[in-house]
Design an enzyme around this catalytic site. Sequence first.
Site, short mmCIF file in Angstrom:
data_model
loop_
_atom_site.label_atom_id
_atom_site.label_comp_id
_atom_site.label_asym_id
_atom_site.label_seq_id
_atom_site.Cartn_x
_atom_site.Cartn_y
_atom_site.Cartn_z
N SER A 178 4.60 -5.95 2.77
CA SER A 178 3.34 -5.88 3.38
C SER A 178 2.24 -6.82 2.60
O SER A 178 2.20 -7.88 2.55
CB SER A 178 3.11 -4.56 3.94
OG SER A 178 1.94 -4.43 4.89
N LEU A 179 1.15 -5.97 2.13
CA LEU A 179 -0.01 -6.39 1.40
C LEU A 179 0.92 -7.31 0.07
O LEU A 179 0.10 -8.32 -0.21
CB LEU A 179 -0.54 -5.30 0.66
CG LEU A 179 -1.40 -5.52 -0.57
CD1 LEU A 179 -2.60 -6.25 -0.36
CD2 LEU A 179 -1.52 -4.05 -1.47
N GLN A 186 0.74 -10.78 10.49
CA GLN A 186 1.53 -9.97 9.76
C GLN A 186 1.02 -8.50 10.11
O GLN A 186 1.79 -7.68 10.15
CB GLN A 186 1.47 -10.25 8.30
CG GLN A 186 2.44 -9.51 7.59
CD GLN A 186 1.76 -8.97 6.11
OE1 GLN A 186 0.62 -8.50 6.05
NE2 GLN A 186 2.36 -9.49 5.05
N GLN A 212 0.86 -1.12 0.03
CA GLN A 212 0.00 0.06 -0.16
C GLN A 212 0.99 1.11 0.09
O GLN A 212 2.02 1.35 0.70
CB GLN A 212 -0.82 -0.09 1.31
CG GLN A 212 -1.92 1.10 1.33
CD GLN A 212 -2.95 0.88 2.31
OE1 GLN A 212 -2.93 -0.03 3.11
NE2 GLN A 212 -3.65 1.84 2.64
N HIS A 234 0.90 -2.57 11.44
CA HIS A 234 2.09 -3.48 11.72
C HIS A 234 2.51 -3.06 13.21
O HIS A 234 3.74 -3.03 13.56
CB HIS A 234 3.24 -3.26 10.81
CG HIS A 234 2.92 -3.66 9.45
ND1 HIS A 234 2.70 -5.16 9.25
CD2 HIS A 234 2.70 -3.00 8.31
CE1 HIS A 234 2.39 -5.29 7.69
NE2 HIS A 234 2.54 -3.95 7.38
N ARG A 294 -8.84 -7.87 4.36
CA ARG A 294 -7.59 -7.34 5.02
C ARG A 294 -7.76 -5.89 5.16
O ARG A 294 -7.59 -5.18 6.11
CB ARG A 294 -6.43 -7.82 4.44
CG ARG A 294 -5.13 -7.10 5.10
CD ARG A 294 -3.96 -7.71 4.59
NE ARG A 294 -2.73 -7.56 4.91
CZ ARG A 294 -2.01 -6.65 4.67
NH1 ARG A 294 -2.38 -5.50 3.70
NH2 ARG A 294 -0.74 -6.34 5.54
#
Length: 371
Positions: free
Chosen positions: A160-161, A322, A75, A273, A185
């Site tokens: 991440s994503l 995560q 993102q 996170h 998510r």
Amino acid sequence: MASSSLAIPSVSLKTLSFTSSDAFNKGIRGFGLKNGNPPRVFMSLSVGSQTQNVVVDDALFLDYKPTFAFLFPGQGAQAVGMGKEAHSVSAASELFKKANDILGYDLLELCTGGPKEKLDSTVISQPAIYVTSLAAVEVLRARDGGQQIIDSVDVTCGLSLGEYTALAFAGAFSFEDGLKLVKLRGEAMQEAADAAKSAMVSVIGLDSDKVQQLCDAANQDVDEADRVQIANYLCPGNYAVSGGVKGVEAVEAKAKSFKARMTVRLAVAGAFHTSFMEPAVSRLEAALAATEIRQPRIPVISNVDAQPHADPATIKKILACQVTSPVQWETTVKTLLTKGLKKSYELGPGKVIAGIFKRIDKKAEIENISV
């Protein structure tokens, strides 16, 4: 999940070795090894009246030797205009059509025409980047020599994503199942962000130890609810800090005294996170439990511990936590390069990953494939 006429054996998970490593003391949520041994998952397969014990070694890919890597952005990489080339490649265009059915809106129209404010929202940008990145794979496949490049890739990871995109590319789950997970998510992370005032800021010009000291100093000035931590270990001189708004403001106020070159407040919904995302975990766990995840065909490096995992049950646990764990991207990139990686391809919108790679090793060869 799609139904099938094939009869498959029933599977019951017996034991799972899944522990936090000593790295947790440094703010890293790891998945450690008990007594130095690789974690193994013992499963009982019942076929009719017969029962077989099968050992799934989660450390199957631990000694991977990378040559060519596919890297997928997270993102923040989104930009109005992305996805335009998908119109000219039928396989890429088909992905967007499938996405429309799942999402309930015209994703390609949003990607190519905006508005920016809508595309930047967490609930839209995450599915948009996931689909656009996998569309980039199809655009590459359609080019001369593209299939040969795809076939040569022996490791993949995403920021991440982007880890979901990497898992889809590696065959751990279908495009459709991955998109459903990414959609949920984004929604769950947005809801978690709405539940508490939080933010993220990039600290530029300091090493990770100094940024940690900066966080410690900021935390002395705020309540427990506003504490901050390093959320993204991106590359030397660029680390993202997440936490309560007052904690982030304290980081910004103290950064100059720690010799930081600058701070940049990130345009995200909240403190990704970190524990601020804890409300999203239970929804992710439920969705992951209902999703078929297979052993990836190539190593997929986890954001949580910078290691590849082969066992589907372990992958599910990693994806669930995560969102509350720091992203170990710097360690991932350094490990790939140390292990002998020859060339990388960044697939999807933007060139964020290429910039990070060059900050870590100016000689690293990386090519961007966008649509």
